[in-house]
Scaffold this motif. Sequence first.
Motif, PDB file in Angstrom:
ATOM      1  N   ALA A  34      85.035  -7.868  23.652  1.00 56.78           N
ATOM      2  CA  ALA A  34      84.795  -7.763  25.092  1.00 56.78           C
ATOM      3  C   ALA A  34      84.769  -9.107  25.801  1.00 56.78           C
ATOM      4  N   HIS A  35      84.386 -10.169  25.102  1.00 60.10           N
ATOM      5  CA  HIS A  35      84.248 -11.442  25.802  1.00 60.10           C
ATOM      6  C   HIS A  35      85.608 -12.091  26.077  1.00 60.10           C
ATOM      7  N   LYS A  36      85.702 -12.694  27.251  1.00 59.21           N
ATOM      8  CA  LYS A  36      86.920 -13.402  27.648  1.00 59.21           C
ATOM      9  C   LYS A  36      86.709 -14.917  27.648  1.00 59.21           C
ATOM     10  N   THR A  37      85.448 -15.320  27.480  1.00 60.04           N
ATOM     11  CA  THR A  37      85.115 -16.742  27.401  1.00 60.04           C
ATOM     12  C   THR A  37      84.180 -16.952  26.227  1.00 60.04           C
ATOM     13  N   TYR A  38      84.445 -17.971  25.436  1.00 54.75           N
ATOM     14  CA  TYR A  38      83.592 -18.322  24.309  1.00 54.75           C
ATOM     15  C   TYR A  38      83.080 -19.739  24.530  1.00 54.75           C
ATOM     16  N   ALA A  39      81.782 -19.958  24.270  1.00 51.34           N
ATOM     17  CA  ALA A  39      81.201 -21.256  24.568  1.00 51.34           C
ATOM     18  C   ALA A  39      80.132 -21.640  23.556  1.00 51.34           C
ATOM     19  N   GLU A  40      80.113 -22.919  23.171  1.00 48.97           N
ATOM     20  CA  GLU A  40      79.099 -23.451  22.265  1.00 48.97           C
ATOM     21  C   GLU A  40      78.426 -24.665  22.893  1.00 48.97           C
ATOM     22  N   PRO A  41      77.122 -24.578  23.187  1.00 47.63           N
ATOM     23  CA  PRO A  41      76.399 -25.712  23.772  1.00 47.63           C
ATOM     24  C   PRO A  41      76.086 -26.827  22.774  1.00 47.63           C
ATOM     25  N   PHE A  42      76.047 -26.507  21.461  1.00 53.56           N
ATOM     26  CA  PHE A  42      75.717 -27.488  20.423  1.00 53.56           C
ATOM     27  C   PHE A  42      76.805 -27.422  19.344  1.00 53.56           C
ATOM     28  N   VAL A  43      77.975 -27.935  19.619  1.00 51.87           N
ATOM     29  CA  VAL A  43      79.110 -27.690  18.725  1.00 51.87           C
ATOM     30  C   VAL A  43      79.028 -28.492  17.429  1.00 51.87           C
ATOM     31  N   GLY A  44      78.381 -29.665  17.420  1.00 55.76           N
ATOM     32  CA  GLY A  44      78.344 -30.471  16.206  1.00 55.76           C
ATOM     33  C   GLY A  44      79.749 -30.761  15.713  1.00 55.76           C
ATOM     34  N   MET A  45      80.009 -30.506  14.438  1.00 57.29           N
ATOM     35  CA  MET A  45      81.353 -30.687  13.895  1.00 57.29           C
ATOM     36  C   MET A  45      82.176 -29.401  13.927  1.00 57.29           C
ATOM     37  N   GLY A  46      81.650 -28.389  14.620  1.00 55.90           N
ATOM     38  CA  GLY A  46      82.436 -27.164  14.812  1.00 55.90           C
ATOM     39  C   GLY A  46      82.434 -26.224  13.630  1.00 55.90           C
ATOM     40  N   GLY A  47      81.333 -26.164  12.891  1.00 55.98           N
ATOM     41  CA  GLY A  47      81.259 -25.335  11.698  1.00 55.98           C
ATOM     42  C   GLY A  47      81.540 -23.866  11.933  1.00 55.98           C
ATOM     43  N   VAL A  48      81.164 -23.342  13.088  1.00 52.04           N
ATOM     44  CA  VAL A  48      81.464 -21.949  13.448  1.00 52.04           C
ATOM     45  C   VAL A  48      82.684 -21.888  14.355  1.00 52.04           C
ATOM     46  N   PHE A  49      82.738 -22.735  15.338  1.00 53.60           N
ATOM     47  CA  PHE A  49      83.852 -22.737  16.297  1.00 53.60           C
ATOM     48  C   PHE A  49      85.205 -22.743  15.588  1.00 53.60           C
ATOM     49  N   LEU A  50      85.345 -23.577  14.567  1.00 50.63           N
ATOM     50  CA  LEU A  50      86.641 -23.747  13.920  1.00 50.63           C
ATOM     51  C   LEU A  50      86.949 -22.662  12.894  1.00 50.63           C
ATOM     52  N   ARG A  51      85.967 -21.881  12.494  1.00 49.42           N
ATOM     53  CA  ARG A  51      86.195 -20.865  11.472  1.00 49.42           C
ATOM     54  C   ARG A  51      86.438 -19.474  12.049  1.00 49.42           C
ATOM     55  N   ARG A  52      86.396 -19.340  13.365  1.00 44.00           N
ATOM     56  CA  ARG A  52      86.714 -18.053  13.967  1.00 44.00           C
ATOM     57  C   ARG A  52      88.199 -17.737  13.779  1.00 44.00           C
ATOM     58  N   THR A  53      88.536 -16.460  13.768  1.00 43.33           N
ATOM     59  CA  THR A  53      89.921 -16.075  13.508  1.00 43.33           C
ATOM     60  C   THR A  53      90.657 -15.586  14.757  1.00 43.33           C
ATOM     61  N   SER A  54      89.962 -15.519  15.890  1.00 46.31           N
ATOM     62  CA  SER A  54      90.623 -15.140  17.136  1.00 46.31           C
ATOM     63  C   SER A  54      90.015 -15.923  18.288  1.00 46.31           C
ATOM     64  N   ARG A  55      90.795 -16.099  19.345  1.00 46.91           N
ATOM     65  CA  ARG A  55      90.303 -16.861  20.486  1.00 46.91           C
ATOM     66  C   ARG A  55      90.527 -16.070  21.771  1.00 46.91           C
ATOM     67  N   PRO A  56      89.546 -16.105  22.683  1.00 44.99           N
ATOM     68  CA  PRO A  56      89.699 -15.423  23.963  1.00 44.99           C
ATOM     69  C   PRO A  56      90.481 -16.300  24.946  1.00 44.99           C
ATOM     70  N   ARG A  57      90.478 -15.894  26.176  1.00 45.72           N
ATOM     71  CA  ARG A  57      91.251 -16.599  27.194  1.00 45.72           C
ATOM     72  C   ARG A  57      90.777 -18.034  27.401  1.00 45.72           C
ATOM     73  N   ALA A  58      89.449 -18.255  27.368  1.00 49.33           N
ATOM     74  CA  ALA A  58      88.900 -19.587  27.638  1.00 49.33           C
ATOM     75  C   ALA A  58      87.890 -19.969  26.572  1.00 49.33           C
ATOM     76  N   GLU A  59      87.898 -21.240  26.183  1.00 45.32           N
ATOM     77  CA  GLU A  59      86.966 -21.749  25.182  1.00 45.32           C
ATOM     78  C   GLU A  59      86.360 -23.061  25.672  1.00 45.32           C
ATOM     79  N   PHE A  60      85.053 -23.180  25.493  1.00 44.79           N
ATOM     80  CA  PHE A  60      84.334 -24.385  25.897  1.00 44.79           C
ATOM     81  C   PHE A  60      83.446 -24.847  24.751  1.00 44.79           C
ATOM     82  N   ILE A  61      83.511 -26.133  24.426  1.00 49.45           N
ATOM     83  CA  ILE A  61      82.595 -26.694  23.436  1.00 49.45           C
ATOM     84  C   ILE A  61      81.880 -27.885  24.055  1.00 49.45           C
ATOM     85  N   ASN A  62      80.631 -28.045  23.687  1.00 43.48           N
ATOM     86  CA  ASN A  62      79.787 -29.073  24.291  1.00 43.48           C
ATOM     87  C   ASN A  62      78.860 -29.665  23.244  1.00 43.48           C
ATOM     88  N   ASP A  63      78.549 -30.930  23.401  1.00 41.64           N
ATOM     89  CA  ASP A  63      77.493 -31.543  22.611  1.00 41.64           C
ATOM     90  C   ASP A  63      76.930 -32.703  23.400  1.00 41.64           C
TER      91      ASP A  63
END
Length: 267
Positions: A34-63
């Motif tokens: 259902a989500h069209k935007t994915y966002a991580e406020p504490f991305v670090g080295m991307g341990g979860v962000f980079l292991r996802r297998t699909s991406r929505p329309r917009a992605e935001f990472i922050n640290d």
Amino acid sequence: MTPISQTARPIAPWIGGKRNLAKRICAIIDADQAHKTYAEPFVGMGGVFLRRTSRPRAEFINDRSRDVYNLFRVLQEHYVAFLDLLRFQITTQANFERLVQVDPVTLTDMQRAARFLFLQRAAFGGKVSGRTFGLSRDRPARFNLTTLEPDLEALHSRLSGVCVTCLDFTDFIRRIDHKETLFYLDPPYWGCEGYYGRALFSRERFEDMATQLGTLKGRFIMSLNDTPGVREVFRGFEIKEISTVYTAASSGPKAAAEVLIMNFKPG
């Protein structure tokens, strides 16, 4: 959702990284169509962000760490020049100790990114604060561009179209929040607030986080260590117990209890 044909992986160790939990967390995220935007406020080295297998329309990472933000931005915008700079880096304890003493503010963005990447790969346990040189009898040098270059290339490609920011988590969440946004939060763990550098996070911020998440328009998943303090502060949300293993301790792997905190029940 767009399938990710070739996933990247974290290019350096990170204390609190999600290697042991990533599959379980990513399964929940990837199942949410259902989500069209994915966002991580504490991305670090991307341990979860980079292991996802699909991406929505917009992605935001922050640290909030300037070093983390700078490394991702340099990989996005100056990959070729950054790779050339790394070719002159060697793994020695003397070089490690020299770079620990260097004030990153005095460096260019690319020099700062190279320093940070080298220190994170060479430090014991992915530590950020109080780094020590890591040695292992059964593995090659920790900084080897021959084996690292494919991972850097994959990460450079994966970051295409991703918005990278360096904000306090409250500002980041406020700007990205929407009914179609899914947040994954991996803040410093309770009792480990100072492990990522001074003044980046404090125990009191958990109360601020709980208050803000209570008014969220979108949905969130957060991973934390299972402590009485965590359960008390986030008692108004869905809490799921999970087990994992910590590997940074010098005594070897250690079983640990963690929790996933959410404002929804996954299907």
